[in-house]
Design a protein around this motif. Sequence first.
Motif, mmCIF file in Angstrom:
data_model
loop_
_atom_site.group_PDB
_atom_site.id
_atom_site.type_symbol
_atom_site.label_atom_id
_atom_site.label_comp_id
_atom_site.label_asym_id
_atom_site.label_seq_id
_atom_site.Cartn_x
_atom_site.Cartn_y
_atom_site.Cartn_z
ATOM 1 N N LEU A 77 3.043 -3.345 -18.590
ATOM 2 C CA LEU A 77 3.797 -4.266 -19.429
ATOM 3 C C LEU A 77 4.551 -3.560 -20.547
ATOM 4 O O LEU A 77 5.662 -3.960 -20.900
ATOM 5 N N GLU A 78 3.938 -2.527 -21.123
ATOM 6 C CA GLU A 78 4.527 -1.791 -22.229
ATOM 7 C C GLU A 78 4.300 -0.300 -22.040
ATOM 8 O O GLU A 78 3.307 0.105 -21.433
ATOM 9 N N LYS A 138 16.459 -3.210 -27.962
ATOM 10 C CA LYS A 138 16.749 -4.360 -27.109
ATOM 11 C C LYS A 138 18.180 -4.835 -27.326
ATOM 12 O O LYS A 138 18.621 -5.022 -28.459
ATOM 13 N N GLY A 194 8.900 4.870 -17.179
ATOM 14 C CA GLY A 194 9.235 4.543 -18.554
ATOM 15 C C GLY A 194 9.996 5.646 -19.259
ATOM 16 O O GLY A 194 10.082 6.783 -18.784
ATOM 17 N N THR A 246 2.875 2.969 -22.959
ATOM 18 C CA THR A 246 1.872 3.620 -23.789
ATOM 19 C C THR A 246 1.555 4.975 -23.195
ATOM 20 O O THR A 246 1.577 5.155 -21.978
ATOM 21 N N TYR A 296 10.933 -3.812 -19.782
ATOM 22 C CA TYR A 296 10.492 -3.964 -21.162
ATOM 23 C C TYR A 296 11.337 -3.060 -22.044
ATOM 24 O O TYR A 296 11.662 -1.929 -21.659
ATOM 25 N N TYR A 297 11.668 -3.548 -23.249
ATOM 26 C CA TYR A 297 12.354 -2.747 -24.254
ATOM 27 C C TYR A 297 11.698 -2.957 -25.609
ATOM 28 O O TYR A 297 11.378 -4.093 -25.977
ATOM 29 N N THR A 298 11.513 -1.883 -26.353
ATOM 30 C CA THR A 298 11.041 -2.034 -27.716
ATOM 31 C C THR A 298 12.127 -2.724 -28.537
ATOM 32 O O THR A 298 13.320 -2.625 -28.237
ATOM 33 N N ASP A 299 11.727 -3.455 -29.574
ATOM 34 C CA ASP A 299 12.658 -4.323 -30.296
ATOM 35 C C ASP A 299 13.863 -3.573 -30.858
ATOM 36 O O ASP A 299 14.973 -4.120 -30.901
ATOM 37 N N GLU A 345 7.194 7.244 -29.415
ATOM 38 C CA GLU A 345 7.424 5.815 -29.317
ATOM 39 C C GLU A 345 7.841 5.434 -27.905
ATOM 40 O O GLU A 345 8.721 6.066 -27.317
ATOM 41 N N GLY A 346 7.224 4.399 -27.361
ATOM 42 C CA GLY A 346 7.652 3.870 -26.086
ATOM 43 C C GLY A 346 8.955 3.105 -26.236
ATOM 44 O O GLY A 346 9.084 2.255 -27.116
ATOM 45 N N VAL A 352 10.406 0.260 -20.088
ATOM 46 C CA VAL A 352 9.645 0.318 -18.844
ATOM 47 C C VAL A 352 10.427 -0.404 -17.754
ATOM 48 O O VAL A 352 11.078 -1.422 -18.011
#
Length: 124
Positions: A105-106, A65, A35, A108, A59-62, A46-47, A50
Amino acid sequence: HVQLVESGGGSVEAGGSLRLSCAASGDTNRYYCMGWFRQAPGKEREGVAVIYEGGVYTYYTDSVKGRFTISQDNNKNTLYLQMNNLNSEDTAMYYCAAHGLGSCLEPTEAAFPYWGQGTQVTVS
């Protein structure tokens, strides 16, 4: 375990692009989930993204994205973060991290115990 070294940060103009790299060495075979994190001044870490098994899952934070892309070159043990259309809100220290136990999944901090030293990204 695994050692991680980030590179590719710098100062860029708003709307520009930057490509970050993370070189992994040591016990890398079992780190199938990687990640990217970032921390801006005065804010919590902040993540950002991933990647699992070379892209089977991402995965992307909003906030990133559609602008950022995470990828991995397993043969070269290198993780990448392509960042496009950068803005001032992207200014932060960026870290790569390797997953330990739990969900992939995210991103952390609890699930990603192995960290690099970070590379600074400044957008003006």
